[in-house]
Design a protein around this motif. Structure first.
Motif, mmCIF file in Angstrom:
data_model
loop_
_atom_site.group_PDB
_atom_site.id
_atom_site.type_symbol
_atom_site.label_atom_id
_atom_site.label_comp_id
_atom_site.label_asym_id
_atom_site.label_seq_id
_atom_site.Cartn_x
_atom_site.Cartn_y
_atom_site.Cartn_z
ATOM 1 N N UNK A 2 0.735 -1.175 0.083
ATOM 2 C CA UNK A 2 0.032 0.082 -0.100
ATOM 3 C C UNK A 2 0.765 1.321 -0.003
ATOM 4 N N UNK A 3 2.222 1.274 0.599
ATOM 5 C CA UNK A 3 2.956 2.220 0.644
ATOM 6 C C UNK A 3 3.355 3.000 -0.810
ATOM 7 N N UNK A 26 2.612 6.303 -2.478
ATOM 8 C CA UNK A 26 3.718 7.380 -2.814
ATOM 9 C C UNK A 26 3.521 7.701 -4.088
ATOM 10 N N UNK A 27 2.872 7.035 -4.949
ATOM 11 C CA UNK A 27 2.085 7.210 -6.617
ATOM 12 C C UNK A 27 1.304 8.490 -6.427
ATOM 13 N N UNK A 35 9.466 9.041 2.761
ATOM 14 C CA UNK A 35 9.325 8.368 3.987
ATOM 15 C C UNK A 35 8.559 7.187 3.604
ATOM 16 N N UNK A 36 7.660 7.085 2.820
ATOM 17 C CA UNK A 36 6.826 6.039 2.508
ATOM 18 C C UNK A 36 7.635 4.920 2.036
ATOM 19 N N UNK A 70 7.441 -3.724 -8.504
ATOM 20 C CA UNK A 70 7.078 -2.686 -7.691
ATOM 21 C C UNK A 70 8.441 -2.105 -7.012
ATOM 22 N N UNK A 71 9.428 -3.109 -6.535
ATOM 23 C CA UNK A 71 10.658 -2.687 -6.007
ATOM 24 C C UNK A 71 11.561 -1.790 -6.697
ATOM 25 N N UNK A 72 11.592 -2.100 -8.249
ATOM 26 C CA UNK A 72 12.232 -1.108 -9.134
ATOM 27 C C UNK A 72 11.486 0.186 -9.315
ATOM 28 N N UNK A 73 10.205 0.086 -9.119
ATOM 29 C CA UNK A 73 9.356 1.151 -9.132
ATOM 30 C C UNK A 73 9.603 2.204 -8.113
#
Length: 231
Positions: A58-59, A63-64, A74-75, A90-93
């Protein structure tokens, strides 16, 4: 294969051998991803992992939507510290968004460091393209549009081979097209820039944060240059 019931399964790691582990990925450290399964914690070398199925936290979604780069960092920072190196989109994003947040704060050194670290974390993978596009973006931020364009051209050539890109390819190459559009716009090539932005939105849109940036750039360009059209 070690597994838990589908109702309980949260994450899945599939190895190059085809062996799969269902459970909860706890962290990544020292070149290994640790997954919790009913039998205990199992460390798996990142080099042996073929695929990771893991829901986007969800973080990252928050952040998006965040407009404050400090809030984005922070997120994202706790997730990056825990999972960077894991071969999942999502890690790369998250890494890319963190780098862009540092750029927005004027700390280009930290942004560049993130992209350079991504090159080390994801060698010889499609995610490497995201890092290279990021470094091209740093060249553009330094005022060198020509250099930025030369840096993304090899990525664009690879992207153009995939009219129907997979998710990972779309996430990576979308960033290259975004930088190309920004550089073209800096050079006053507005129709080319708009084409690049719309290519992200329509083809390489798999990275939500990049797609949003491309859509915003396209909308702004159309507003400021209403006479610009693309065929």
């Amino acid at each position: 294969m070690l597994a838990i019931s589908p109702a309980q399964a949260q994450d899945k790691i599939t190895l190059n051998s085809g062996e799969a582990y269902n459970g909860k990925i706890l962290e990544v450290s020292n070149g290994q991803a640790t997954i919790q399964v009913p039998q205990g914690k199992i460390p798996l070398r990142l080099a042996t992992i073929a695929k990771v199925d893991m829901d986007t936290p969800a973080e990252v979604a928050s952040a998006r939507k965040a407009t404050d780069p400090k809030k984005q960092l922070q997120l994202l920072a706790p997730l990056i510290n825990r999972y960077q190196g894991l071969p999942v989109g999502w890690v790369v994003e998250a890494l890319g968004m963190a780098a862009e947040a540092y750029s927005a704060l004027g700390d280009n050194a930290k942004a560049t460091a993130i992209y350079e670290n991504m090159l080390k974390l994801y060698p010889n993978s499609v995610y490497e393209a995201r890092a290279k596009a990021g470094l091209a973006g740093q060249a553009l931020a330094a005022g060198d549009a020509a250099k930025a364009l030369s840096m993304v051209q090899p990525l664009i050539k690879e992207a153009d081979k995939s009219l129907l890109p997979g998710h990972a390819e779309g996430e990576a190459y979308g960033a290259a097209y975004l930088v190309q559009g920004q550089a073209q716009e800096k050079q006053g090539k507005y129709a080319d820039a708009l084409t690049s932005y719309l290519t992200v939105v329509t083809v390489f849109h798999q990275n939500p944060s990049v797609a949003q940036a491309a859509q915003k750039a396209a909308d702004t360009l159309r507003k400021t240059h209403p006479d610009v059209i693309v065929e």
